[in-house]
Design a protein around this motif. Sequence first.
Motif, PDB file in Angstrom:
ATOM      1  N   LYS A  68      13.514   2.379  -9.027  1.00 52.71           N
ATOM      2  CA  LYS A  68      13.592   0.896  -8.555  1.00 52.71           C
ATOM      3  C   LYS A  68      14.743   0.815  -7.605  1.00 52.71           C
ATOM      4  O   LYS A  68      14.335  -0.400  -6.736  1.00 52.71           O
ATOM      5  CB  LYS A  68      14.379   0.004  -9.833  1.00 52.71           C
ATOM      6  N   ILE A  69      15.606   1.483  -7.496  1.00 51.50           N
ATOM      7  CA  ILE A  69      16.646   1.224  -6.303  1.00 51.50           C
ATOM      8  C   ILE A  69      15.746   1.479  -5.238  1.00 51.50           C
ATOM      9  O   ILE A  69      16.242   1.048  -4.084  1.00 51.50           O
ATOM     10  CB  ILE A  69      17.973   2.014  -6.545  1.00 51.50           C
ATOM     11  N   LYS A  70      15.446   2.667  -5.028  1.00 49.97           N
ATOM     12  CA  LYS A  70      14.655   3.286  -3.872  1.00 49.97           C
ATOM     13  C   LYS A  70      13.436   2.157  -3.476  1.00 49.97           C
ATOM     14  O   LYS A  70      13.405   1.859  -2.282  1.00 49.97           O
ATOM     15  CB  LYS A  70      13.854   4.573  -4.117  1.00 49.97           C
ATOM     16  N   ARG A  71      12.611   1.490  -4.387  1.00 50.79           N
ATOM     17  CA  ARG A  71      11.762   0.737  -3.960  1.00 50.79           C
ATOM     18  C   ARG A  71      12.345  -0.688  -3.525  1.00 50.79           C
ATOM     19  O   ARG A  71      12.102  -1.199  -2.230  1.00 50.79           O
ATOM     20  CB  ARG A  71      10.889   0.312  -5.116  1.00 50.79           C
ATOM     21  N   THR A  72      13.577  -1.094  -3.968  1.00 49.83           N
ATOM     22  CA  THR A  72      14.176  -2.333  -3.345  1.00 49.83           C
ATOM     23  C   THR A  72      14.832  -2.088  -2.202  1.00 49.83           C
ATOM     24  O   THR A  72      14.627  -2.652  -1.342  1.00 49.83           O
ATOM     25  CB  THR A  72      15.412  -2.729  -4.629  1.00 49.83           C
ATOM     26  N   PHE A  73      15.613  -0.637  -1.843  1.00 51.27           N
ATOM     27  CA  PHE A  73      15.973  -0.352  -0.739  1.00 51.27           C
ATOM     28  C   PHE A  73      15.073  -0.313   0.314  1.00 51.27           C
ATOM     29  O   PHE A  73      15.101  -0.885   1.623  1.00 51.27           O
ATOM     30  CB  PHE A  73      16.721   1.028  -0.683  1.00 51.27           C
ATOM     31  N   TYR A  74      13.923   0.232   0.066  1.00 48.87           N
ATOM     32  CA  TYR A  74      12.935   0.441   1.350  1.00 48.87           C
ATOM     33  C   TYR A  74      12.142  -0.625   1.717  1.00 48.87           C
ATOM     34  O   TYR A  74      11.673  -1.064   2.673  1.00 48.87           O
ATOM     35  CB  TYR A  74      12.082   1.733   1.063  1.00 48.87           C
TER      36      TYR A  74
END
Length: 806
Positions: free
Chosen positions: A361-367
């Motif tokens: 979830k954090i990776k998707r939000t970040f990228y």
Amino acid sequence: MVTRRRFLQGMAAFTALGQFGSLTAMAEGVQEGLKAPSSGGGTAGEGVLRYVDVFVGTGGHGHTYPGATRPFGMVQLSPDTYNAQWDGSSGYHQGDGSIMGFSHTHLSGTGASDMLDVLVMPSMGPVLLQPGDRDFDGVNYVSRFDAKKESGDSKEKGWRSGVKGYRSHYTGEQAHPGYYRAKLTRFDILAELTATLRAGMHRYTFGKDGDAHLLVDLAHGYADAMDKAANVTDAELTLVGNDTLVGGRRVWQWAAGRVIYFAMKLSRPVSSLTLYSDDKPLPKGSTTAKGDHLKAALHFDQASREPLLVKVGISGVDIDGAMRNLDGEMPGWDFDGIRAAAEAEWERELSKIRIDASSDKIKRTFYSSLYHTMLAPTVFSDIDGRYRGMDKAVHALPEGRHNYSTYSLWDTYRAEHPLLTLYQSERVPDLVDGIVRLAVESPSGAPVWPLQGIETVCMIGYHSAVVVAEAQAKGFTGIDYAKAWPVFRRRAMQDDYFGLTYYRKLGFIPSDKEGEAVSKTLEYAYDDWAVAHMADALGHAEDAALLRKRSQNYRNVFDKDTHFMRPRGEDGTWLQPFDPIAIGHSKRWRDFTESNAWQATFLNQHDVYNYMTLFGGEQAFEQKLDALFNADPTLPDDAPPDIAGMVGQYAFGNEPGHHMPYLYAYTGAHHKTQARVRMLLETMYLPEPDGLPGNEDCGQMSAWYVMSAMGLYAVDPVSTNYVFGSPLLDRAEVRVGEGRTLVIETKDNGPGRPYIQSVTWNGKPWTKSWIPHAELAAGGTLAFVMGDTPNEAFGKAVADRPPSFG
């Protein structure tokens, strides 16, 4: 910008706790990038592209678009679902159920609306000329598309083999950076889109036999909600040969009077053409039309079941420029090769920051956020270096340079441009020298919000000065600062511009003489600070001293009795009645810009320590900050929707509030910054259509997340310093240019552990709650140790707090 539906507006407080050659080489490059393992702790597996969700912000009030573009691309080829509503300012909204067509220019996340140039819609049967609206009635030329939402675990299987776990939002509608597809259910047409820097390619696969045509609507654009027609003049359409349509138009919308040209080629000959003016067909055989309301129906032989390919180049200069852009960037018909090249470029640019995080979830939000930071500014120059300037004349660029447009400077000076100086440092000279060029060429002087060669004069202040001063202070070369100086000096010292005459004479702008006067006073004070830095760097010491002194004009709208910024009359009296949650003093004028006294009271970015004395000292200032976050979040009925993402009276969903959680660092209570920032990171962003707390605003809303997730924020960009927050990521590797890498890593991080226990820089203890840009830009390792309880000693000593006002 309206508060997200799922976020509790009633929450009164947060409890503290490179380059490729051929298309084949590009395709090979993207596949290798997707397979490449991380270098020292970044995202392992098939590359970072899989984490980008282009549908983030397309719902709620994010105002983003999901279509195909390149990093900072001039073409944004995307579907238009509706063009006469505020939440459709990008042309697209997730809640709409039909598609009007596919146009070639779009704005990302703005509150104002324009663009949507050169609409193309594939269709079958009789030619229908009216678009209809999102309440599809089966009569007009819009089409339903399958917008059934999939579960979060669903995968798109078709866009590239070998990529696992790609998340799509809709059956029949799928997209990722550089590619978009949708099934138009009315005639069973699969529409696919991809793009180069200055051109877009469509691929239409028809599932039915019958008479087929393309409708090209040159009258389409963002429309007034009442008349539902864009204001277009000087339009022209011409068929060249039997497969090429060219034209152009002038649009009187937000950027009033901008011009755009296009050249369109089809992969098969046109069997017949009908041109329409004011929705009336021109005589049979007509191949040229001029007017204010033009459309064209291009009929073609549907005997072949091969997909129809359409490629379109655009130009702000002329039709010849559009044709050169098209032929230079799309010489053939290799849709999949162009798509692969787009994917390769996005993978390369997104991989400039490689991260590890505790959840996908954090990776998707970040990228997804990092992707949005590369949708503006946008290139606005032709392949041969020509561009249309702010003086409406055609100019030629030096070899190797680009001209840019779409500078949302009131927003992006805060985090977007500071972020670009870190991970897009090679673009900064083009981006900032472009601002200088705009300033010199513009009859109105210092840029405010330039769009396609037109100054929209949108928002207050002239924060182009901040972006130029920041680049100058950070030592970027290839920017003609000396050429910029007379323009910015004239704005600061001479121009009669939206209250500046009062500001220079009285030291503030009176609310009984000028609208939004309090906010203008405060933002002009920060612009003075920026221009003072420019003056110092160029040796104009006397001007610099005057401007530094004048940058403290914020004092003149601060009421020491109420501890609020307040409206004053020309005679110096405080205007009554006064309510700190109100937007304006009365119906006759407004005192604040998209804010109220609560929010305006914390707009100071550059002189925080002197400002604290007005409250009675740092403890009183800290208590006032606490009160901001703990106040009743109620807003007056006439509050604009831009006041959003409420935590108490703190409005995170609008850009003026973005630095405010970091102000605790200046009081020595840095642990409160850590707690507030972590809460905002975790509650205000989600990787879904309604995943932004307010308008995206050309990358600023996303840049705040990217910077803050790495633990950094530029409260005062001109100072070149970054204040620490609460790093959300386990590790980040940032390519800061010329082979240098900045590594940011955390230990003992995770949910419920927002507090910095200690910091090291290149292995040595770092006790300050901030760090200079020069340190980070040189490369090195910044390491945080995190915990679940505050270390109140960190950043508490006066010597460890961020500098302000020198």
